[in-house]
Design an enzyme around this catalytic site. Structure first.
Site, PDB file in Angstrom:
ATOM      1  N   ARG A  61       0.809  -1.221   0.000  1.00  0.00           N
ATOM      2  CA  ARG A  61       0.000   0.000   0.000  1.00  0.00           C
ATOM      3  C   ARG A  61       0.845   1.275   0.000  1.00  0.00           C
ATOM      4  O   ARG A  61       0.338   2.370  -0.260  1.00  0.00           O
ATOM      5  CB  ARG A  61      -0.948   0.005   1.198  1.00  0.00           C
ATOM      6  CG  ARG A  61      -2.186  -0.844   0.975  1.00  0.00           C
ATOM      7  CD  ARG A  61      -3.181  -0.633   2.081  1.00  0.00           C
ATOM      8  NE  ARG A  61      -2.833  -1.375   3.283  1.00  0.00           N
ATOM      9  CZ  ARG A  61      -3.363  -1.150   4.482  1.00  0.00           C
ATOM     10  NH1 ARG A  61      -4.239  -0.176   4.639  1.00  0.00           N
ATOM     11  NH2 ARG A  61      -3.002  -1.881   5.512  1.00  0.00           N
ATOM     12  N   GLY A 121      -7.868  -6.132  15.654  1.00  0.00           N
ATOM     13  CA  GLY A 121      -8.278  -7.258  16.476  1.00  0.00           C
ATOM     14  C   GLY A 121      -8.832  -6.768  17.803  1.00  0.00           C
ATOM     15  O   GLY A 121      -8.370  -5.761  18.357  1.00  0.00           O
ATOM     16  N   ASN A 128      -6.182  -4.620  19.847  1.00  0.00           N
ATOM     17  CA  ASN A 128      -4.850  -5.210  19.984  1.00  0.00           C
ATOM     18  C   ASN A 128      -3.827  -4.406  19.196  1.00  0.00           C
ATOM     19  O   ASN A 128      -4.000  -4.143  18.009  1.00  0.00           O
ATOM     20  CB  ASN A 128      -4.895  -6.654  19.454  1.00  0.00           C
ATOM     21  CG  ASN A 128      -3.536  -7.318  19.480  1.00  0.00           C
ATOM     22  OD1 ASN A 128      -2.757  -7.115  20.412  1.00  0.00           O
ATOM     23  ND2 ASN A 128      -3.252  -8.113  18.461  1.00  0.00           N
ATOM     24  N   SER A 150      37.838  43.609  -3.915  1.00  0.00           N
ATOM     25  CA  SER A 150      36.572  43.151  -4.489  1.00  0.00           C
ATOM     26  C   SER A 150      36.772  42.723  -5.933  1.00  0.00           C
ATOM     27  O   SER A 150      37.498  43.356  -6.693  1.00  0.00           O
ATOM     28  CB  SER A 150      35.525  44.261  -4.421  1.00  0.00           C
ATOM     29  OG  SER A 150      35.255  44.599  -3.086  1.00  0.00           O
TER      30      SER A 150
END
Length: 470
Positions: free
Chosen positions: A29, A160, A190, A426
């Site tokens: 799934r 269950g 369960n 720079s």
């Protein structure tokens, strides 16, 4: 923060513990090429979460039951736990059959066995520990020979059902497909987690049949068999969220949301400031000290630690990085593995740092890439600076000394060192080491052409005018 810590309730039982982790499900799934239990919650696989929990329960033996369809699962488990840590269930014939696959691996073990599931990443040691509390009483005549973890479901659905007598005495477990309308009204369900003495567990499993709707051997049938032998079977209960399983991408996302919310809440309690906690994404091992501020939309990948007083500003992404006290990160900063940001250092917007140690008080505030090397204390990295660390084949290091000043748009071609107190102009391309205190200029000499721009504009305007008259 890991789960690999000793359980505070461990003193309740001196019996050795082992865990059987069921990881043989096919996970169809999920609709993913990645095996279900190797999907991740908080950046950690579901299987690793289950192993963390078993270790936190002080299980001295851990056996992972794997399927033939996903050899990567076995490889992952053995890499973490060593050879012999996995057993194969082939073909799959139910949960009882899966646990039986571990019988030989635990044949020499004398103690309690807990059965857990690799696709239940929110299970933790404190949630499971009550089963061992029930088991501990069995030697004194008041405990459980078989202890099962249950929960009260908001929507019992396909779970269950636990059929109970007073005092949480468990009579039997009925799977939903085998339940009649009366049993389906039961809300006690369960979780699948069960604990019993090793010898008893495998003796009961040897007598489990497959006369049921699925023609499978259910682990849950051991409860009825134990009850038929007048053995004690009891249930302990946990919050539903802590036992939720993952069988689809939607359930994975839901479990992730629960896990994330719990971790955020824990950090808030510990003194971390998060103005918009729901927007912060954490990993299983994220470490945030008290006094840290995390602004909205920050992502912590695995392996991040942040010291007190640091501020992680909005939209930053950190992975495999250490941030020192009082440092300022972001907004929109990216720290990659190996980044070590010193106390009070600044890593600003759209700056990426990878495998660089940034010294105390150093600053790289704008639009720079720092990869492989170091930046000394109090150094200043100008906007647009690049550590050119890769020649297409190998990586090389760049080292910027203490108090150095790197001018904007400087390319530092590794391997190279800019000395303490040195400067670069720079726009320079620096290809050789710069001595301490020196100025390095690596750019062409500027040339001005008087009147050129005026003449250029006039020419373009004249051409445009001629087009308009045609």
């Amino acid at each position: 923060m890991t789960n690999a810590v000793s359980s505070p309730a461990r003193a309740n039982s001196t019996r050795p513990r082992a865990a059987v982790i069921l990881a043989a499900g096919q996970g169809t799934r999920m609709k993913s090429p990645t095996p279900k239990v190797l999907h991740r919650i908080g950046g950690r696989t579901l299987l690793d979460h289950a192993i963390d929990t078993a270790q936190a329960l002080d299980c001295e033996r851990i056996v992972v039951v794997v399927g033939a369809h996903s050899p990567q699962v076995g490889e992952h488990a053995r890499k973490r736990l060593g050879e012999g840590a996995t057993v194969l269930q082939d073909p799959p014939q139910g949960t009882g059959h899966a646990v039986l696959a571990a019988r030989e691996a635990l044949a020499d073990f004398d103690g309690d066995v807990v059965v857990t599931f690799a696709d239940c990443p929110l299970l933790s040691a404190p949630v499971i520990e009550p089963l061992f509390d029930l088991r501990a009483g069995s030697s004194r005549g008041g405990g459980a020979d078989v202890a099962v973890l249950g929960f009260e479901a908001a929507n019992p659905g396909a779970y269950g059902r636990l059929i109970l007598a007073p005092g949480h005495v468990l009579l039997r477990i009925v799977e939903a497909k085998d339940a009649d309308d009366t049993v389906k009204q039961v809300r006690h369900c369960n979780s699948g987690v069960l604990a019993a003495d090793r010898a008893l567990l495998f003796d009961l499993l040897a007598n489990v049949g497959n006369d049921n709707a699925n023609k499978e051997y259910y682990l849950t049938d051991v409860v009825g068999l134990a009850h038929d032998r007048s053995l004690s079977t009891r249930a302990a209960f946990a919050p539903e969220a802590s036992v939720q399983g993952v069988n689809s991408q939607a359930e994975l996302a839901a479990a992730e949301a629960v896990w994330q919310a719990a971790r955020r809440s824990a950090f808030l309690v510990e003194g971390v400031t998060m103005p918009a906690p729901d927007t912060v994404h954490l990993s299983w091992d994220t470490r945030l000290a008290a006094g840290v501020t995390v602004e909205p939309f920050v992502v912590f990948g695995p392996g991040v630690s942040v010291a007190t007083g640091a501020v992680i500003k909005a939209f930053s992404h950190l992975e495999g990085a250490a941030v020192g006290e009082g440092a300022l990160i972001g907004p929109y900063a990216r720290l990659r593995p190996g980044a070590e940001i010193g106390p009070d250092a600044h890593i600003g917007n759209f700056v990426e740092v990878k495998k660089v140690k940034v010294g105390a008080g150093a600053k790289a505030n704008h639009l720079s890439y720092l990869g492989d090397g170091s930046v000394g204390p109090k150094a200043n990295i100008g906007a647009g600076t690049i550590f050119c660390n890769y020649d297409g084949f190998d990586k090389f290091e760049t080292h910027v000394g203490a108090g150095a000043f790197i001018g904007s748009n400087t390319a530092l071609v590794a391997p190279v060192r800019v000395g303490d107190g040195a400067m670069t102009g720079s726009g320079s391309v620096i290809t050789r080491d710069v001595a301490d205190g020196a100025l390095a200029l690596g750019r062409g000499v500027q040339s001005d052409k008087p009147g050129w721009a005026t003449r250029f504009r006039a020419m373009k305007a004249a051409k445009t005018a001629r087009k308009d008259t045609k």
